[in-house]
Every structure is written in C-alpha cells, then in structure tokens.
Scaffold this motif. Structure first.
Motif, PDB file in Angstrom:
ATOM      1  N   VAL A  38     -11.703 140.054  25.759  1.00 36.09           N
ATOM      2  CA  VAL A  38     -12.208 139.166  27.185  1.00 36.09           C
ATOM      3  C   VAL A  38     -12.873 137.737  26.132  1.00 36.09           C
ATOM      4  CG1 VAL A  38     -14.538 139.266  28.293  1.00 36.09           C
ATOM      5  CG2 VAL A  38     -13.407 141.952  27.434  1.00 36.09           C
ATOM      6  N   PRO A  39     -11.809 136.887  26.753  1.00 38.15           N
ATOM      7  CA  PRO A  39     -12.208 135.570  26.432  1.00 38.15           C
ATOM      8  C   PRO A  39     -13.234 135.500  26.381  1.00 38.15           C
ATOM      9  CG  PRO A  39     -10.379 135.807  28.360  1.00 38.15           C
ATOM     10  CD  PRO A  39     -11.194 137.669  27.930  1.00 38.15           C
ATOM     11  N   GLU A  40     -13.871 135.559  27.345  1.00 40.49           N
ATOM     12  CA  GLU A  40     -15.889 135.269  27.268  1.00 40.49           C
ATOM     13  C   GLU A  40     -16.470 136.242  25.763  1.00 40.49           C
ATOM     14  OE1 GLU A  40     -18.062 132.677  28.674  1.00 40.49           O
ATOM     15  OE2 GLU A  40     -16.615 132.141  29.016  1.00 40.49           O
ATOM     16  N   THR A  44     -17.899 133.521  22.359  1.00 38.29           N
ATOM     17  CA  THR A  44     -19.400 133.865  22.003  1.00 38.29           C
ATOM     18  C   THR A  44     -19.571 133.802  20.921  1.00 38.29           C
ATOM     19  OG1 THR A  44     -19.937 134.105  24.445  1.00 38.29           O
ATOM     20  CG2 THR A  44     -21.706 134.755  22.754  1.00 38.29           C
ATOM     21  N   TYR A  45     -18.159 134.850  19.811  1.00 34.05           N
ATOM     22  CA  TYR A  45     -18.211 135.403  18.810  1.00 34.05           C
ATOM     23  C   TYR A  45     -17.917 134.900  17.770  1.00 34.05           C
ATOM     24  CZ  TYR A  45     -22.319 138.307  20.893  1.00 34.05           C
ATOM     25  OH  TYR A  45     -23.338 139.552  21.653  1.00 34.05           O
ATOM     26  N   LEU A  46     -16.206 134.981  18.264  1.00 37.30           N
ATOM     27  CA  LEU A  46     -14.851 134.440  17.111  1.00 37.30           C
ATOM     28  C   LEU A  46     -15.459 133.155  16.752  1.00 37.30           C
ATOM     29  CD1 LEU A  46     -12.925 137.248  18.039  1.00 37.30           C
ATOM     30  CD2 LEU A  46     -14.967 137.874  16.652  1.00 37.30           C
ATOM     31  N   ARG A  47     -14.503 132.713  15.638  1.00 39.98           N
ATOM     32  CA  ARG A  47     -13.988 131.384  15.206  1.00 39.98           C
ATOM     33  C   ARG A  47     -13.148 131.257  16.329  1.00 39.98           C
ATOM     34  NH1 ARG A  47     -15.478 130.620  10.311  1.00 39.98           N
ATOM     35  NH2 ARG A  47     -17.974 130.020  10.351  1.00 39.98           N
ATOM     36  N   ALA A 100     -11.861 140.497  35.569  1.00 40.46           N
ATOM     37  CA  ALA A 100     -11.376 141.346  34.411  1.00 40.46           C
ATOM     38  C   ALA A 100     -11.319 143.031  35.223  1.00 40.46           C
ATOM     39  CB  ALA A 100     -12.665 141.027  33.824  1.00 40.46           C
ATOM     40  N   GLY A 101     -11.493 143.366  36.391  1.00 44.89           N
ATOM     41  CA  GLY A 101     -10.741 144.380  36.572  1.00 44.89           C
ATOM     42  C   GLY A 101     -11.200 145.748  36.868  1.00 44.89           C
TER      43      GLY A 101
END
Length: 102
Positions: A38-40, A44-47, A100-101
């Motif tokens: 999920v892009p958000e 938020t969590y990944l570099r 996002a469906g």
C-alpha cells in the motif's frame, strides 16, 4: 479527562517521532513486503518505499515519525469523534478506501 488532553501525548509522539530500537527495526523488516503493498504504508514505514534489503527500511537508532497521523489526531482532539466519522478526515479515509478497492 478531555479528549484533547488524552490524545495530546499521541499527537506529540506521531509528530516528533521516536528513536527506533532493535525490536521496531526487526518488526518493520519482517513485514516490509506487506507494508510495501500500500503506497501510504510504504511511504510511512519504508525508506523511500523500498523493501528492507534494497536499501534498509528502518535501522535501530532511526527516528520514526508520522506527521500525517499527528495532524489527524490533532483534528480529532479539536473536533471530537465527528472528525473521524463525518468530517474531512472521514472523507479522506473513504476516498482512500475506494481508491484501494476496499
């Protein structure tokens, strides 16, 4: 206790972040594939939206902050539960879920 007062520590933590310990770094690495879906959550969590090995997502000692969460919590603190269920935050959540469906 007023809702605004109860939420304030979470607002500050989300806005200012905290220094990740080894457990937070390990947990983020463990779920990096799911977080990247999920892009958000990737933002938020990944570099830079990358999985843990290309390049690392979160190292022990990194500062982890969630300014969007802080803004959302401040809005809920000011407007109460209706901000989550009826206001601009509710509209943003609904828009995201539709896109996002879900």
């Amino acid at each position: 206790m007023a809702l605004r007062d109860a939420i304030q520590p979470a607002v500050e933590l989300a806005r200012e972040g905290f220094i990740a310990d080894w457990y937070q770094a390990l947990t983020t690495a463990q779920w990096s594939h799911e977080l990247a879906a999920v892009p958000e959550t990737a933002r938020t969590y990944l570099r830079d939206g990358h999985h843990v090995y290309r390049p690392p997502a979160l190292h022990e000692g990194d500062r982890f902050a969630q300014p969007d969460l802080g803004r959302s919590l401040r809005l809920i603190a000011r407007q109460g539960p209706s901000a989550f269920y009826h206001g601009a935050l509710a509209q943003a959540l609904e828009g995201f879920m539709k896109s996002a469906g879900g």
